[in-house]
Design a protein around this motif. Structure first.
Motif, mmCIF file in Angstrom:
data_model
loop_
_atom_site.group_PDB
_atom_site.id
_atom_site.type_symbol
_atom_site.label_atom_id
_atom_site.label_comp_id
_atom_site.label_asym_id
_atom_site.label_seq_id
_atom_site.Cartn_x
_atom_site.Cartn_y
_atom_site.Cartn_z
ATOM 1 N N VAL A 2 0.846 -1.189 0.000
ATOM 2 C CA VAL A 2 0.000 0.000 0.000
ATOM 3 C C VAL A 2 0.879 1.236 0.000
ATOM 4 N N LYS A 3 0.479 2.205 -0.821
ATOM 5 C CA LYS A 3 1.239 3.450 -0.855
ATOM 6 C C LYS A 3 0.280 4.598 -0.615
ATOM 7 N N VAL A 4 0.532 5.333 0.468
ATOM 8 C CA VAL A 4 -0.231 6.533 0.767
ATOM 9 C C VAL A 4 0.746 7.697 0.691
ATOM 10 N N THR A 5 0.451 8.625 -0.189
ATOM 11 C CA THR A 5 1.386 9.730 -0.438
ATOM 12 C C THR A 5 0.769 11.051 -0.031
ATOM 13 N N VAL A 24 -2.973 10.966 -1.455
ATOM 14 C CA VAL A 24 -3.331 10.054 -2.537
ATOM 15 C C VAL A 24 -2.951 8.636 -2.145
ATOM 16 N N GLN A 25 -3.862 7.699 -2.394
ATOM 17 C CA GLN A 25 -3.557 6.278 -2.149
ATOM 18 C C GLN A 25 -3.746 5.495 -3.445
ATOM 19 N N LYS A 71 -11.751 8.742 -5.835
ATOM 20 C CA LYS A 71 -11.566 7.712 -4.822
ATOM 21 C C LYS A 71 -10.163 7.734 -4.237
ATOM 22 N N GLU A 72 -9.172 8.013 -5.046
ATOM 23 C CA GLU A 72 -7.801 7.906 -4.589
ATOM 24 C C GLU A 72 -7.301 9.149 -3.846
ATOM 25 N N ARG A 73 -8.046 10.232 -3.847
ATOM 26 C CA ARG A 73 -7.542 11.495 -3.314
ATOM 27 C C ARG A 73 -8.457 12.060 -2.233
ATOM 28 N N PHE A 74 -7.841 12.445 -1.113
ATOM 29 C CA PHE A 74 -8.598 13.004 0.011
ATOM 30 C C PHE A 74 -7.850 14.252 0.467
ATOM 31 N N SER A 75 -8.498 15.377 0.388
ATOM 32 C CA SER A 75 -7.848 16.650 0.681
ATOM 33 C C SER A 75 -8.355 17.220 1.996
#
Lengths: 113, 109
Positions: A2-5, A24-25, A71-75
């Motif tokens: 898993v990569k959370v950036t 971003v995940q 889905k992949e981005r949470f700000s």
């Protein structure tokens, strides 16, 4: 793996500025979280999202808002930054399965002057 | 979330096994035991988790007692890079995580 950036490791902003923290995940996870971590206070949940465009307040949402358009981005947005928002901000994500574990990004150390 | 209790600090010699205990007597039947570690100024790193059975991965082993009231994280051959704060947490899936004070593990050369 898993990569959370998280977009920035260190950030310095001024009081009253609008601040954007991006996360971003890459694992197609449904659930994403924003926490802040302060010495002596541990980890505190600000907001979380269980799907695109869905959000729920955590324990300390005041002064913050969030956005999840994809889905992949949470700000995380600090509407008008204040000095008491100086902190380490951590993003995490997890699938919808109860047996999985949350994975964190490297964190953003934000200083508000 | 289950409350967990860990010793505030531990030391271990490089190359030896590091055994980190955690008490979680209030954990409920469907809550997992998660272990994370955090090196200064970095985000928490996931290590391992389990429900009832012992678990092993490339980083560590997790031993959970039969009554699930306590567990031990084992780092089989500790290196200097394993120096960190280790957190034991009870929880389940997408619930918020509550980190306690953790155990500050120091690996000595």
């Amino acid at each position: 793996d898993v990569k959370v950036t998280q977009s920035s490791r260190y950030l310095v902003k001024r009081t009253g500025e609008k601040v954007f923290l991006e996360c971003v995940q890459d694992m197609d996870h449904e659930n994403m979280f924003w926490y802040r971590q302060d010495p002596g206070l541990g980890l505190r949940l600000i907001y979380f999202s269980y799907d695109v465009k869905m959000k729920e307040k955590g324990d300390i949402p005041e002064g913050y808002s969030v956005s999840r358009e994809k889905k992949e981005r949470f700000s995380l947005i600090l509407e008008s930054a204040s000095t008491n928002q100086t902190s380490m901000y951590l993003c995490a994500s997890i699938s919808g399965q109860a047996y999985e574990a949350q994975h964190f990004g490297d964190g953003t150390r934000l200083s508000i002057l | 979330d289950a409350k967990t209790t860990q010793p505030p600090s531990m030391d271990c010699a490089e190359g030896r096994a590091a055994n980190l205990p955690c008490n979680h007597s209030t954990i409920s039947g469907n809550e997992y035991v998660y272990w994370y570690r955090q090196i200064h100024s970095q985000g928490p790193q996931y290590i391992i988790h389990g429900l009832k059975n012992n678990e092993t991965n490339e980083m560590a082993s997790l031993i959970i007692t039969e009554d699930r009231k306590s567990s031990t994280l084992i780092l089989p051959h500790a290196t200097l890079r394993d120096t960190a704060v280790y957190y034991c947490i009870g929880g389940r899936g997408a619930q918020k995580l509550v980190f306690g004070q953790g155990t500050r593990l120091t690996i000595n050369p």
